[in-house]
Design a protein around this motif. Structure first.
Motif, PDB file in Angstrom:
ATOM      1  N   VAL A 143       0.837  -1.191   0.000  1.00 50.56           N
ATOM      2  CA  VAL A 143       0.000   0.000   0.000  1.00 50.56           C
ATOM      3  C   VAL A 143       0.880   1.253   0.000  1.00 50.56           C
ATOM      4  CG1 VAL A 143      -1.754   1.266   1.270  1.00 50.56           C
ATOM      5  CG2 VAL A 143      -1.891  -1.221   1.117  1.00 50.56           C
ATOM      6  N   LEU A 144       1.950   1.218   0.790  1.00 51.59           N
ATOM      7  CA  LEU A 144       2.849   2.378   0.833  1.00 51.59           C
ATOM      8  C   LEU A 144       3.421   2.659  -0.553  1.00 51.59           C
ATOM      9  CD1 LEU A 144       4.778   1.925   4.196  1.00 51.59           C
ATOM     10  CD2 LEU A 144       3.072   3.650   3.604  1.00 51.59           C
ATOM     11  N   LEU A 230      -3.540   3.628   7.960  1.00 56.21           N
ATOM     12  CA  LEU A 230      -2.977   4.468   6.909  1.00 56.21           C
ATOM     13  C   LEU A 230      -3.287   5.938   7.157  1.00 56.21           C
ATOM     14  CD1 LEU A 230      -3.763   2.221   3.843  1.00 56.21           C
ATOM     15  CD2 LEU A 230      -1.503   2.831   4.697  1.00 56.21           C
ATOM     16  N   SER A 231      -4.513   6.202   7.606  1.00 57.66           N
ATOM     17  CA  SER A 231      -4.877   7.585   7.912  1.00 57.66           C
ATOM     18  C   SER A 231      -3.998   8.118   9.030  1.00 57.66           C
ATOM     19  CB  SER A 231      -6.343   7.665   8.330  1.00 57.66           C
ATOM     20  OG  SER A 231      -7.159   7.208   7.283  1.00 57.66           O
ATOM     21  N   TYR A 232      -3.720   7.235   9.975  1.00 57.11           N
ATOM     22  CA  TYR A 232      -2.866   7.594  11.097  1.00 57.11           C
ATOM     23  C   TYR A 232      -1.487   7.992  10.594  1.00 57.11           C
ATOM     24  CZ  TYR A 232      -0.235   6.907  15.416  1.00 57.11           C
ATOM     25  OH  TYR A 232       0.574   7.066  16.496  1.00 57.11           O
ATOM     26  N   LEU A 233      -1.015   7.282   9.572  1.00 54.30           N
ATOM     27  CA  LEU A 233       0.286   7.605   8.989  1.00 54.30           C
ATOM     28  C   LEU A 233       0.205   8.808   8.047  1.00 54.30           C
ATOM     29  CD1 LEU A 233       1.562   4.011   8.120  1.00 54.30           C
ATOM     30  CD2 LEU A 233       2.343   5.486   9.975  1.00 54.30           C
ATOM     31  N   GLY A 234      -1.023   9.296   7.852  1.00 53.40           N
ATOM     32  CA  GLY A 234      -1.190  10.443   6.980  1.00 53.40           C
ATOM     33  C   GLY A 234      -1.287  10.091   5.515  1.00 53.40           C
ATOM     34  N   LEU A 235      -1.522   8.824   5.225  1.00 54.36           N
ATOM     35  CA  LEU A 235      -1.553   8.393   3.835  1.00 54.36           C
ATOM     36  C   LEU A 235      -2.971   8.155   3.319  1.00 54.36           C
ATOM     37  CD1 LEU A 235       1.391   5.855   3.950  1.00 54.36           C
ATOM     38  CD2 LEU A 235       1.400   8.135   2.936  1.00 54.36           C
ATOM     39  N   GLY A 236      -3.926   8.041   4.244  1.00 51.63           N
ATOM     40  CA  GLY A 236      -5.281   7.718   3.815  1.00 51.63           C
ATOM     41  C   GLY A 236      -6.122   8.968   3.690  1.00 51.63           C
ATOM     42  N   VAL A 237      -7.200   8.981   4.470  1.00 53.92           N
ATOM     43  CA  VAL A 237      -8.103  10.122   4.456  1.00 53.92           C
ATOM     44  C   VAL A 237      -7.378  11.336   5.039  1.00 53.92           C
ATOM     45  CG1 VAL A 237     -10.285  10.978   5.347  1.00 53.92           C
ATOM     46  CG2 VAL A 237     -10.062   8.582   4.709  1.00 53.92           C
ATOM     47  N   GLN A 238      -7.523  12.457   4.369  1.00 54.94           N
ATOM     48  CA  GLN A 238      -6.807  13.648   4.811  1.00 54.94           C
ATOM     49  C   GLN A 238      -7.674  14.486   5.746  1.00 54.94           C
ATOM     50  OE1 GLN A 238      -3.482  14.089   3.898  1.00 54.94           O
ATOM     51  NE2 GLN A 238      -3.924  11.982   3.273  1.00 54.94           N
ATOM     52  N   PRO A 239      -7.094  15.072   6.808  1.00 54.55           N
ATOM     53  CA  PRO A 239      -7.863  15.931   7.693  1.00 54.55           C
ATOM     54  C   PRO A 239      -8.350  17.156   6.913  1.00 54.55           C
ATOM     55  CG  PRO A 239      -5.513  16.022   8.201  1.00 54.55           C
ATOM     56  CD  PRO A 239      -5.708  14.943   7.199  1.00 54.55           C
ATOM     57  N   PRO A 240      -9.461  17.746   7.291  1.00 55.46           N
ATOM     58  CA  PRO A 240     -10.210  17.456   8.522  1.00 55.46           C
ATOM     59  C   PRO A 240     -11.333  16.447   8.324  1.00 55.46           C
ATOM     60  CG  PRO A 240     -11.083  19.428   7.499  1.00 55.46           C
ATOM     61  CD  PRO A 240     -10.037  18.904   6.579  1.00 55.46           C
ATOM     62  N   THR A 241     -11.366  15.740   7.194  1.00 54.39           N
ATOM     63  CA  THR A 241     -12.446  14.781   6.971  1.00 54.39           C
ATOM     64  C   THR A 241     -12.510  13.778   8.120  1.00 54.39           C
ATOM     65  OG1 THR A 241     -11.920  14.931   4.632  1.00 54.39           O
ATOM     66  CG2 THR A 241     -13.405  13.149   5.296  1.00 54.39           C
TER      67      THR A 241
END
Lengths: 295, 335
Positions: A143-144, A230-241
């Motif tokens: 995924v990365l 992945l979101s935690y790593l900043g790779l998935g859903v982007q804030p502020p969603t």
């Protein structure tokens, strides 16, 4: 010769999807409970999306990291957003991504696995070696790599999870098919003049789907967790969603002082996961017992 | 049945050869098998387990069990000569039908009886939904299932073995097949049900004039319902003839052994088993495959050319003397 029991002449019991769903609903408390929770959560989330009720993005810097209360059941986060609203709002996105990234592999896996198990020979060998190839790459690395190529955002997540999911469904379906192929009704269906495609789709598929469905629900939950990672790593859903993984990750900084921001959404995810498992088990049990209507 | 008018065989199998991969050489499950069945006639195929009966009948409908292969010979159905399984696939379900030993596992457990019938009627025969339902009820009624309309919504496990076989027969004859292949259709049923199923098959045959090929272990069944018989051993046809000739006056030592092994209601003698086991098909000895178990084996038996002998009525070239009435007499029990 057995004497005919006085059975009401009702004809076909199967009549369409609606009747089937109604009968499936009678499978047990577990299924009903699971389905009820899922419907409630997804329904609430959808209502928030459609009607604009609630305010998952609204900040209130005067009320940050508030403890759970009637006004804010899950408390508020660092910038004073209502965690409960954000969590519920995120349900639609998470379940949608989970279902799509498990559903597409389910379809591909059923077709490829059934064909590999049924036809065997070179096709089986090619499909299984491709599966081994994919499984040989660790999920996160895969995924990365894809995210690195596509850039952060959901497209990388989708592609990575789908590619990674297919081999599991292929293997599962293939092993089921190997046993099913030897069953006499498969042969009988052929002698009745049905084409191979019909034998596979009508006679084998209901048996295969039942097994895959149980795996599917756990896969949906698993994919949601990967998405969270992945979101935690900043790779998935982007804030502020709002997204479950992101919400949990954001709260982690204040875990010792404001435990609710991380814990309560976590519990919510667990409840949804259990609800999915119950629903899937119920559906699969019903499917195995009764099968599908003809159309 | 006017035999003169219908001399063309409904099913003719010519020099059929079915092979399975073996350790050294391929195992030949059917070795030059030939037979023909005319419309309205019944052919029995008898023999021990593993002698190639099922491989033959499965090849005749183009469904040789994997990894076996139909490597030679032709199957002619209603004048259409097929030499590959794909050609036979087009005939299955319409002119060619098959029923199996275990009716319980021949029906898909997740489909109702009605769905099974409807699928055949709609997909293979092009009925509309409405007419398929009426036809399904008529078919079930025709094969002797009581209150057929209510059975449509039943699942296979809700029916008895005999009923399931009746459903399977209904499916097979839905298209008024001209040839029905029956692979031990009564073996898994109890004796009274067996009789009913055989009577049903005979009745359907009388009504439609279909040809019936019956694979069986049971010489009693052969005597009762078959017109002609072929006896198979180790992939070869070792004897062929009318059912009466083969069961009352068997010529090949193997057939004589089979007849002697059958219990008789009025005989003084106990049934006698054939000693030994069928040969290991993986590496058959030269000559007659039955020689190692044969009571009247001669040294010359090892030089018998089976390819030539198995197309004759009796594959044993030394059997001529054994057909004398004196030696046959003991086989014929008062009936």
């Amino acid at each position: 010769m057995s004497v005919a029991a006085p059975v009401p002449a009702e004809g076909y019991r199967h009549r369409g999807v609606l009747a089937w769903t109604r009968r499936a609903a009678g499978t047990g408390v577990g299924f009903q409970l699971g389905a009820a929770i899922l419907c409630l959560a997804i329904g609430a989330s959808a209502a928030m999306h459609v009607t604009g009720l609630g305010n998952p993005y609204g900040q209130n810097l005067a009320n940050t990291l508030a403890a759970p209360s009637w006004a804010h059941p899950f408390g508020t986060d660092e910038v004073g957003r209502d965690v409960f609203q954000r969590t519920v709002y995120a349900t639609l996105l998470d379940v949608q991504i989970g279902a799509i990234t498990a559903g597409i592999p389910l379809c591909f896996g059923l077709v490829l696995g059934a064909a590999a198990g049924y036809f065997g020979r070179w096709f089986d060998a090619v499909v299984m070696r491709l599966c081994d190839l994919i499984l040989a790459v660790p999920l996160m690395v895969l995924v990365l790599a894809i995210v690195a190529a596509y850039g952060p955002g959901l497209s990388g997540v989708y592609v990575g999870l789908v590619v990674k999911g297919v081999p599991y469904y292929v293997r599962l379906t293939r092993s089921e098919m190997l046993g099913l192929r030897e069953r006499q009704f498969m042969l009988a269906a052929q002698t009745l003049g049905f084409r191979t495609r019909r034998v596979l789709a009508r006679h084998a598929l209901p048996h295969l789907v039942a097994t895959c469905l149980v795996f599917f629900v756990s896969d949906v939950v698993g994919n949601i967790l990967v998405l969270a990672a992945l979101s935690y790593l900043g790779l998935g859903v982007q804030p502020p969603t709002p997204e479950w993984g992101a919400i949990i990750a954001e709260g982690q900084v204040n875990l010792l002082t404001a435990w609710w921001v991380t814990t309560l959404p976590g519990v919510f995810v667990v409840v949804i996961g259990v609800a999915m498992s119950l629903t899937g088990e119920g559906l699969a049990g019903r499917l195995r017992l009764r099968g599908w209507g003809m159309r | 049945m006017s035999v003169e008018a219908e001399r063309v065989a409904a099913l003719a199998v010519d020099d059929l050869r079915v092979e399975f991969p073996g350790d050294a050489a391929p195992v030949v499950a059917a070795n030059g098998v030939s037979f023909a069945v005319e419309p309205g006639r019944t052919l029995g195929i008898v023999g021990e387990s593993g002698c190639g009966k099922s491989a033959t009948i499965r090849a005749a409908c183009g469904l040789v069990p994997s990894p076996g292969r139909h490597v030679g010979g032709t199957v002619t159905v209603e004048g259409r000569t097929c030499s590959t399984p794909d050609e036979l696939a087009e005939l299955r379900g319409r002119t060619l039908a098959m029923i199996f030993q275990d009716p319980g596992s021949s029906l898909n457990p997740v489909m109702t009886i009605g769905q099974h019938l409807r699928e055949v009627l709609e997909v293979v025969l092009g009925h509309s939904r409405r007419s398929a339902r009426a036809e399904a009820v008529a078919l079930l009624d025709h094969v002797g299932i009581p209150s057929p309309a209510s059975r449509l919504s039943h699942y296979p496990h809700e029916l008895s073995g005999g009923m399931r076989q009746r459903v399977m027969i209904a499916l097979a004859v839905a298209a008024r097949a001209r040839v029905l292949l029956a692979d031990e259709p009564t073996t898994a049923l109890d004796v009274t049900t067996q009789e009913q199923i055989l009577q049903l098959l005979k009745r359907l045959q009388r009504e439609t004039g279909m040809a019936l090929v019956l694979v069986t272990h049971d010489l009693g069944v052969v005597e009762e319902v078959c017109d002609d018989v072929i006896v198979m051993y180790a992939g070869y046809v070792v004897e062929r003839g009318t059912a009466d000739a083969v069961t009352l006056a068997p010529r090949h030592p193997y057939t004589r052994g089979l007849v002697a092994a059958m219990p008789r209601l009025f005989g003084r003698e106990l049934p006698r088993a054939i000693p030994g086991q069928p040969p290991d098909m993986d590496g058959l000895p030269p000559g007659c495959p039955f020689a190692p178990r044969c009571a009247s084996a001669l040294p010359d038996c090892l030089a018998v050319d089976m390819a030539r002998e198995s197309v004759t009525d009796c594959a044993c070239p030394f059997a001529a003397d054994s057909t004398s009435p004196a030696s046959r007499g003991e086989m014929i029990a008062p009936r």
